[in-house]
Design an enzyme around this catalytic site. Sequence first.
Site, short mmCIF file in Angstrom:
data_model
loop_
_atom_site.label_atom_id
_atom_site.label_comp_id
_atom_site.label_asym_id
_atom_site.label_seq_id
_atom_site.Cartn_x
_atom_site.Cartn_y
_atom_site.Cartn_z
N ASP A 26 16.39 79.50 55.38
CA ASP A 26 17.85 79.47 55.38
C ASP A 26 18.45 79.05 54.04
O ASP A 26 19.65 79.17 53.84
CB ASP A 26 18.36 78.51 56.47
CG ASP A 26 18.30 79.12 57.86
OD1 ASP A 26 18.52 80.34 57.97
OD2 ASP A 26 18.04 78.38 58.83
N LYS A 59 25.63 76.47 58.93
CA LYS A 59 25.40 77.91 59.11
C LYS A 59 25.30 78.23 60.59
O LYS A 59 24.69 77.48 61.36
CB LYS A 59 24.09 78.31 58.43
CG LYS A 59 23.66 79.75 58.64
CD LYS A 59 22.19 79.89 59.00
CE LYS A 59 21.89 79.37 60.38
NZ LYS A 59 20.48 79.57 60.80
#
Length: 285
Positions: free
Chosen positions: A136, A11
């Site tokens: 996350d 990410k």
Amino acid sequence: MDKVVIKAKAKVNLSLDVTGIREDGYHEMRMINHSIELEDTLTFENSQEGITLTSNNNLIRLDEKNLVIIALRKLQKRFNKTQGVKIHIDKQIPAQAGLAGGSSDAAATLKGLNILWKLNLTTPELLEIGVTIGADVPYCLIGGTALVEGIGEKITSLPGMKKWHVVVVKPKVDIPTPWAFKKLDQKEIKNHPDITGIIQLLKDENYAKLNAAMGNVFEEVAFEEYPEIRNIKNDLMANGAIAAIMTGSGSTLVGYYREQERAEMAWQVLKQKYKMSFLSQVSEN
């Protein structure tokens, strides 16, 4: 099914803002995330020998503090599962880099065990579990380009940055996330990224103004403590990046390129100076 293989993509934060601290101590975030084609591969197999976790990377922890094991324990507790499973992580995403490698692995674990154990959990149910593991993890369950808010639980899909190439550089510096938040809490942040403006730029595919609108509030504390991180950002821009930003709480920098040839040229230069450099591209999922 006795074996399941799940890819866990890295990410990147196109921008990251911290907007406040809740009464429970969690930080309120507002960030734009996207995935890149740098990934770990997790393999899940039924086992008669309890829970085993292995990896090709001997630098990562394989004990109860690994987010993979934490995700597994959440499912075990919820469904009273006692059967064994063997998990192997082929690790390609650098650790403590701001690339959410651990969170992505945890998300992959929720997905993989959901299939292996035939739990039939829906995406909202997986997200509900994911947010209890880390900020996350919910995003990593969804992927793509998205606005992420709150403590990571509010996810709104956005138009993707198609055919963008990235050069990812991880310096020798490791930045623990708790340290970064502590430093941020002690500092008055003056420059906040224009998250709303970036969303409009993505919708309009108006990338010319992207670098001016982008930002990561953690850059201020990271650059102050580790000037070499700022130097990498400057090197990316000097080598043709249209935009460059530190991702997460650091220490990895990402440079954005429209043409693959220019990205490859920059990577060839930067990998001579920074050993842990990667050439990748924006993932659409």
